[in-house]
Design an enzyme around this catalytic site. Structure first.
Site, mmCIF file in Angstrom:
data_model
loop_
_atom_site.group_PDB
_atom_site.id
_atom_site.type_symbol
_atom_site.label_atom_id
_atom_site.label_comp_id
_atom_site.label_asym_id
_atom_site.label_seq_id
_atom_site.Cartn_x
_atom_site.Cartn_y
_atom_site.Cartn_z
ATOM 1 N N ASP A 106 0.872 -1.175 0.000
ATOM 2 C CA ASP A 106 0.000 0.000 0.000
ATOM 3 C C ASP A 106 0.905 1.219 0.000
ATOM 4 O O ASP A 106 1.576 1.503 0.996
ATOM 5 C CB ASP A 106 -0.897 -0.020 1.235
ATOM 6 C CG ASP A 106 -1.865 1.155 1.294
ATOM 7 O OD1 ASP A 106 -1.651 2.149 0.562
ATOM 8 O OD2 ASP A 106 -2.833 1.094 2.082
ATOM 9 N N VAL A 107 0.933 1.962 -1.116
ATOM 10 C CA VAL A 107 1.898 3.060 -1.253
ATOM 11 C C VAL A 107 1.598 4.227 -0.328
ATOM 12 O O VAL A 107 2.434 5.137 -0.198
ATOM 13 C CB VAL A 107 1.991 3.554 -2.712
ATOM 14 C CG1 VAL A 107 2.475 2.444 -3.628
ATOM 15 C CG2 VAL A 107 0.664 4.142 -3.194
ATOM 16 N N ASN A 133 3.477 4.673 -10.633
ATOM 17 C CA ASN A 133 2.269 4.563 -11.437
ATOM 18 C C ASN A 133 0.976 4.463 -10.632
ATOM 19 O O ASN A 133 -0.091 4.786 -11.147
ATOM 20 C CB ASN A 133 2.408 3.326 -12.342
ATOM 21 C CG ASN A 133 1.124 2.942 -13.013
ATOM 22 O OD1 ASN A 133 0.633 3.645 -13.890
ATOM 23 N ND2 ASN A 133 0.542 1.824 -12.599
ATOM 24 N N TYR A 201 -8.441 14.615 -8.407
ATOM 25 C CA TYR A 201 -7.544 13.976 -9.364
ATOM 26 C C TYR A 201 -6.694 15.015 -10.092
ATOM 27 O O TYR A 201 -5.470 14.875 -10.206
ATOM 28 C CB TYR A 201 -8.358 13.159 -10.360
ATOM 29 C CG TYR A 201 -7.533 12.371 -11.351
ATOM 30 C CD1 TYR A 201 -6.913 11.190 -10.979
ATOM 31 C CD2 TYR A 201 -7.378 12.812 -12.660
ATOM 32 C CE1 TYR A 201 -6.160 10.456 -11.878
ATOM 33 C CE2 TYR A 201 -6.625 12.090 -13.576
ATOM 34 C CZ TYR A 201 -6.023 10.913 -13.186
ATOM 35 O OH TYR A 201 -5.279 10.195 -14.092
ATOM 36 N N LYS A 205 -2.585 15.533 -9.981
ATOM 37 C CA LYS A 205 -1.774 15.349 -11.181
ATOM 38 C C LYS A 205 -0.987 16.608 -11.531
ATOM 39 O O LYS A 205 0.139 16.524 -12.048
ATOM 40 C CB LYS A 205 -2.656 14.897 -12.345
ATOM 41 C CG LYS A 205 -3.180 13.477 -12.169
ATOM 42 C CD LYS A 205 -2.059 12.464 -11.956
ATOM 43 C CE LYS A 205 -2.539 11.041 -11.861
ATOM 44 N NZ LYS A 205 -1.441 10.065 -11.696
#
Length: 296
Positions: A106-107, A133, A201, A205
């Site tokens: 789990d990043v 990613n 989102y 980004k």
């Protein structure tokens, strides 16, 4: 107090325990533990990559492309069964094949990220590439309906997770001999322009672009290169709605064209295999006729 692996720090807590990395490529854990496996015939050692979000979509496609290009790859993601399926699809059976290991991660959890990169160092002895990613769209709802928990979930995966992985990769690349490596961040068309109802989102980004630039600058003294690939409408599980109809800036719903994720993977491999003296700083790969140029 530094976490385990911190440059100049002393780890006072035991390293977190994760499931033992699964192994493919016809190698036992004992024979694969040597610091970089040499190619048949005494050629240069295989390069080693970590791919996050490797259980599906772009991560799976990139992992497969790197393996075909003779890289050894650590597959990271939250779902062990999905990582196992990515490993199975590589279909490596020869003893001289690249090694593929799965490390459920789990990043968003610093201790699990530390354990991932410790497993890579223990297995391969070094790291040449991080494909950063892992990501999530989150809920597509009007701004006023987005809850704090919705916002935080997207920020933790897309931004905090990317930072934690980049930091751990940076430490490994800085300390190893020979020094250096490459980080490729998965940005998005949304790193340039938003879609409706995508504030979390889109914000993350845009932030990835800042992360990419900072890593590029801070990595210069250590031969660590960092680039970003901005992807538009690759056909994956996450973009299924593009093919059934998605909200446009004019308020209408329209089907959008998509491209094969393998086209993205080829670009990542090209970026990854450049010498460290060269870097693709930013690349955009998109479905040719998607509504980006002139969007909105």
């Amino acid at each position: 107090m530094a976490r385990a692996g911190h440059v100049g720090g002393t780890a006072t807590a035991p390293r977190p325990t994760l499931p033992a990395p699964a192994t493919r490529g016809g190698q036992t854990p004992q024979t694969a533990a040597a610091a970089q496996e040499a190619r048949e015939g005494g050629a240069a050692p295989r390069k080693v990559a970590v791919v996050t979000g490797a259980g599906s979509g772009i991560g799976r496609a990139v992992a497969q492309a790197l393996i075909r290009a003779n890289w050894s790859v650590a597959l990271a993601g939250r779902r062990a069964e999905a990582l196992a399926e990515t490993a199975r699809l590589t279909d490596l059976t020869e003893p001289t094949s690249p090694a593929v290991v799965t490390v459920p991660t789990d990043v968003t959890r610093p201790e699990q990220v530390d354990a991932l990169f410790a497993a890579v160092r223990d297995r391969f002895g070094r790291l040449d590439l991080l494909f950063n990613n892992a990501g999530t769209f989150g809920r597509a709802v009007p701004l006023t309906e987005l809850s704090y928990d919705d916002w935080r979930a997207v920020v933790e995966v897309n931004l905090t997770g990317a930072f934690l992985c980049a930091q751990a990769a940076f430490r490994t690349m800085q300390e190893q001999e020979p020094q250096g490596g490459r980080i490729i961040n998965n940005g998005s068309i949304s790193a340039h322009v938003p879609r409706p109802h995508s504030v979390a989102y889109t914000a993350t980004k845009h932030a990835i672009t800042g992360l990419t630039k900072s890593l590029s600058l801070d990595g210069r003294p250590y031969r660590i290169a960092c680039g970003q690939i901005d992807i538009g409408n690759a056909a994956t599980e996450m973009t299924g709605r593009m093919q059934t109809g998605t909200l446009q800036a004019n308020g209408q719903t329209a089907v959008e064209p998509v491209m094969d994720a393998a086209d993205v993977a080829r670009t990542v491999v090209h970026m990854a295999e450049l010498p460290l003296e060269a870097n693709v700083q930013f690349a955009t790969v998109m479905a040719t006729t998607m509504p980006y140029i002139g969007r909105g």
